[in-house]
Design an enzyme around this catalytic site. Structure first.
Site, PDB file in Angstrom:
ATOM      1  N   TYR A  16      57.186  38.696  95.858  1.00 34.66           N
ATOM      2  CA  TYR A  16      55.949  37.900  95.799  1.00 34.66           C
ATOM      3  C   TYR A  16      54.799  38.681  95.141  1.00 34.66           C
ATOM      4  CZ  TYR A  16      54.535  39.761 100.536  1.00 34.66           C
ATOM      5  OH  TYR A  16      54.195  40.514 101.609  1.00 34.66           O
ATOM      6  N   GLU A  17      53.710  38.002  94.924  1.00 37.65           N
ATOM      7  CA  GLU A  17      52.571  38.582  94.178  1.00 37.65           C
ATOM      8  C   GLU A  17      53.023  39.115  92.816  1.00 37.65           C
ATOM      9  OE1 GLU A  17      49.348  37.505  95.967  1.00 37.65           O
ATOM     10  OE2 GLU A  17      49.145  38.998  94.392  1.00 37.65           O
ATOM     11  N   GLY A  18      53.972  38.416  92.173  1.00 32.33           N
ATOM     12  CA  GLY A  18      54.560  38.883  90.910  1.00 32.33           C
ATOM     13  C   GLY A  18      55.733  39.796  91.193  1.00 32.33           C
TER      14      GLY A  18
END
Lengths: 605, 605
Positions: free
Chosen positions: A443-445
């Site tokens: 997550y978050e890239g």
């Protein structure tokens, strides 16, 4: 059950001895109150709360998970009470402006708080963590009226918030967002669409949840240039701040996940939900990304959090569990066998965890100083200052997020490995740490996105290698300063070589990419990991230098602490840094070894 | 839900084109029936069973897990029925002698069967898998009477079995075993003690379970030289083979584990359980380890199983999921975005999985030929032959088990990574593969134990480096043969260098270890991984050589299959083999970078 003790000695070492936070805070417009005594008191109080309240809820939270019933989400037992203590302790507004009721401390202190709450209980930390993202977005982009209405209860922790970006068809590629926002005569909007993977999207911790939602205006151009940003409260807020009607946004379901099970990951259905635009129309994505660097550094914290928690508990086990004899002879002849910490390979695993937790911590605290300056720029409305520090932070961000979460995952798995078969058993809590850590590279890239952001955007596109030149200049300076110091020469020499090689590799990839764009993606993972290993090496050498100086001065209260720092630095340079060599080799291979295979030739029955 | 298609094309390529199994089988005393047509028919039928019966139970088995109620264990829905089909299909006795009702096929065919059942459903495969261990132990060490009584129902699959080694205080260090065996006047024994982590210790698949138990006679010397081996049936067996009374061994509980949840991992309480000694008194550990190499190769299969399953499903997703545009320009301009398989970094992840699955498969099939010869030695009562082949297998075993399970775990995690956030969600089944894979580096000897076995025992102690010299001679021969072939030169040159370096590193570690015994443990992990990367490189070069020859001959039915082999070999040499360099550097570092830190200096509060 895993136990957590906040590593205050190490945190203070970095703050006061390595990175001179007292001087740093003294130079910030909002740092005057962050004097050493105050910082110390905050850290100690936070540590106590994390050790006594949050950590004991970690394993039970995993067992119980969240439940959903007709759109109502129930968090695990104890979470609501712990959250009330968190909010009433003023922790949520620690680093937010006093005008909204916050304590006005520098951003970095909030990061240290998140490190401790996150290590004790990452699932819990997701709830206030997502709200911080919402708060930061509102603070920078919303109108004064909206800020006045929404910020105080958020800063107080009376409300929480989310970031609603992802949809079923897109996560990374937000240009594909479909959620629609129809303008209304009163200036508000009606939003309709589906958002997935919304952490803290619904729960029973607060009376209201403020969603920040990406959506498309009816006349928006396609792709990323047609996305706008909205505040969508779960419960409507009247002009006087009191709660009004339930809004048209609800949780349709929660995900059944590998880990962070106590964090509710919701599918949110928006049906004519009332929203209020913040930032300019069609410029929502840019606005959303203002605080992306700090959000991603916040996720990088997860790497050191899981490395630290897994290390503390693997270490305790390695001192107790007895198996076989040390190869160099019995260490505990009176016992049936030696404790496994006497086996070199067990130490290799423990020291890897220690090196990642403490080396990563140094990297994050260093970056946190950049974040403090950046936030000062925003608060002072000084756009040039904001951009200057955000750029510096922007280079480190993908390294921190990408590299530290990968290393944190490895460390969490090593902690299980120290436990042998017992590591696979739920009760010991070690496998939970590995499951919780697994989300951090996604997550978050994802790591792949961080790698592309680093090499493609931060290094090649925006700076043509300048970002690497600037950062390696720091490393080179250290190398020059310590090249003649007998105790530090080897670190200095290695660092000088790697700093030079990092620049050479950057140039080579840049030249290759001119003829073959795929090289940027093909090299990106290796470039990211290489950058991570070299950056961490710098911060280990820095710590060794400070430790060595303290020992030379004599009279240290805990000389063995400094000796341990030097030993860990030596371990890092001998056993982890050499991995950079492999990445250096692979990084400059032609992209055809990845791209030549036709899609249909990947598998045969 | 993950789908499984047995990779028959690849399996046949290795069997018929790379490793010449037809000639190998023709040279075995029990290989005459394993003609190519028969082998093919067996593989196809097994593939069908695995794809249609076992694979569909994998995700549901994970969700449901096993239940225990008053000592009675219930396996997930469908398992009993699937097991009945497995047993009635004659799969359990595929590689066991016809005199016990088996099909008398070579051991290696049994391994191919386990590969397919294990890829489709590893939890299911644990039940018959543990019984194979029990069968092999009984077959080699029990008296003719006991063999006559126990082997036929085990070979038939009417009964299953276990290996009861681990106790709460010891797993690796079996010298600490405490379970007691009291001799009885009738020649039997009464066993009392607690065994933990007993896979398939209790279940509802068969009417009886035959436990092989390590225990201590009253007068046994302490440590490993005082351990004996017993058959302890769950239900007593009368002289005519019919079932008698329930024996004093029962499941006290099942573990709550990270993965392989459909496999019951039991705590077994023995209270005056009747047992029958096999092998000589106090020599139980040696007897238990007779088939250890094959058992560990069986666990190495788990590495390629999870790599294969995760690859197949990540590949399907990468062809469907659309995100962003390829860096070298739009690949599917008519779509909203390109499929992610067009991104080089996604290919890096997929090709890593492919390289591990197919490269590991080649390594295992090669070792399986050694195992076939070893079993022939046992069946023919030719101890010299048995020892010769067991020694050759013994060198490869820790490399296969240690390296391939680590790589399998990495591959399973990469499969999740290809799915992005969706990889973390249970329904997709990708995170289950990673959880299931996680046990493989822990049981049957952790990676650390494999590393120590390889370097300490197989390389330094027993052969003083000869094992490395012999195996690298094979690699050197390949290098010499192909050095002038334009298409293979680069592989040949790399291999020649690594083969030489492997020997040099072995000598250096040996010399260092003379002065400092801890070096053996300190270097072991790096030595294991280095050995693994170089061994896999050899098998990729071998595959590339065969593929290149087939393409040169022309007229191949599926030329693209061979091209894919060559592309994957290139990828392996460019992106995975360079990791060996890092291990080469770290392997020869002094042990003090691990051992110098005092135990009390690992952490500070």
């Amino acid at each position: 059950m895993p136990v957590y003790k906040a590593p205050l000695r190490d945190m203070r070492f970095l703050l006061n001895e390595v990175l001179d936070f007292p001087a740093h805070y003294a130079g910030l417009s909002n740092g005057k109150d962050a004097d050493p005594d105050t910082v110390n008191a905050i850290l100690e109080e936070c540590a106590k709360f994390c050790e006594e309240v949050l950590a004991p809820l970690n394993l039970s939270g995993d067992a119980e998970g969240c439940r959903i019933d007709d759109g109502v989400v129930t968090t695990p037992r104890g979470f609501k009470d712990a959250y009330d203590q968190y909010a009433s302790g003023g922790w949520q507004g620690l680093s937010h402006p006093q005008e909204y009721g916050g304590q006005g401390m520098p951003m970095s202190l909030g990061l240290l708080k998140s490190e401790m709450t996150g290590t004790a209980n990452w699932s819990f930390t997701m709830y206030p963590g997502l709200a911080l993202g919402a708060m930061n977005t509102i603070m920078q982009h919303a109108s004064p009226e909206l800020k006045g209405l929404y910020m105080p209860p958020l800063v107080e922790g009376r409300w929480l918030g989310t970031m609603c970006l992802t949809e079923p068809q897109c996560g990374t590629d937000l240009g594909q967002v479909k959620t629609k926002a129809e303008p209304q005569p009163d200036g508000s909007y009606k939003l309709t669409g589906t958002k997935i993977f919304i952490s803290a999207g619904e729960h029973d911790l607060t009376e209201n949840i403020i969603h920040i939602v990406l959506a498309r205006l009816p006349d928006a151009p396609p792709g990323t240039k047609g996305i706008s940003l909205f505040i969508v409260p779960k419960v409507q807020v009247n002009a006087d701040g009191s709660l009004g009607e339930r809004n048209g946004i609800r949780a349709d379901g929660i995900e059944h996940k590998m880990g962070i099970k106590a964090s509710a990951t919701c599918t949110m259905a928006l049906e004519n939900a009332t929203g209020y635009m913040i930032a300019e129309p069609n410029k929502g994505l840019e606005a959303m990304f203002t605080f992306m660097n700090t959000a991603r550094v916040g996720t990088a914290v997860q790497g050191i959090a899981h490395a630290e928690l897994s290390y503390q508990n693997a270490l305790a086990y390695a001192k107790e569990r007895r198996s076989m004899r040390a190869l160099s002879g019995k260490k505990e002849p009176e016992k049936v066998a030696d404790a496994i910490i006497h086996h070199a390979d067990v130490r290799r695993m423990l020291l890897t965890q220690k090196a990642v937790a403490e080396g990563g911590r140094a990297m994050i605290y260093f970056a946190a100083q950049y974040a403090d300056h950046m936030v000062n720029g925003i608060v002072e409305n000084d756009d040039a200052k904001y951009r200057h520090w955000d750029d510096k932070l922007g280079f480190l961000t993908p390294i921190l997020k990408g590299f530290l979460t990968e290393m944190g995952l490895e460390s969490a798995n090593l902690g299980m490995q120290v436990f042998g078969g017992h590591g696979y058993i739920w009760e010991h809590g070690m496998e939970q740490i590995a499951r919780d850590a697994r989300i951090s590279t996604l997550y978050e890239g994802t790591t792949g996105i961080q790698a592309l952001d680093l090499l493609g955007r931060k290094v090649l596109l925006s700076t043509r290698g300048k970002a690497v030149r600037e950062f390696t200049a720091l490393i080179g300076k250290f190398a020059v300063e310590h090249m003649r110091n007998g105790k530090l020469r080897r670190y200095a020499a290695d660092l000088a070589r790697y700093a030079a090689e990092w620049n050479v590799l950057t140039m080579r990839v840049m030249l290759m990419a001119r003829k073959d764009r795929d090289v940027v993606s093909a090299a990106s993972h290796h470039f990211l990991m290489y950058s991570g290993y070299v950056t961490m090496a710098y911060f280990w050498a820095l710590q060794a230098a400070v430790a060595s100086q303290k020992l030379a001065q004599g009279g240290a209260e805990t000389p063995v602490f400094y000796k341990a720092k030097i030993a860990t630095a030596r371990f890092y340079f001998d056993h982890l840094l050499p991995r950079a060599k492999a990445h250096a080799v692979s990084m400059v291979k032609p992209s055809k070894s990845l791209m030549k295979l036709p899609v249909y030739a990947f598998a045969f029955e």
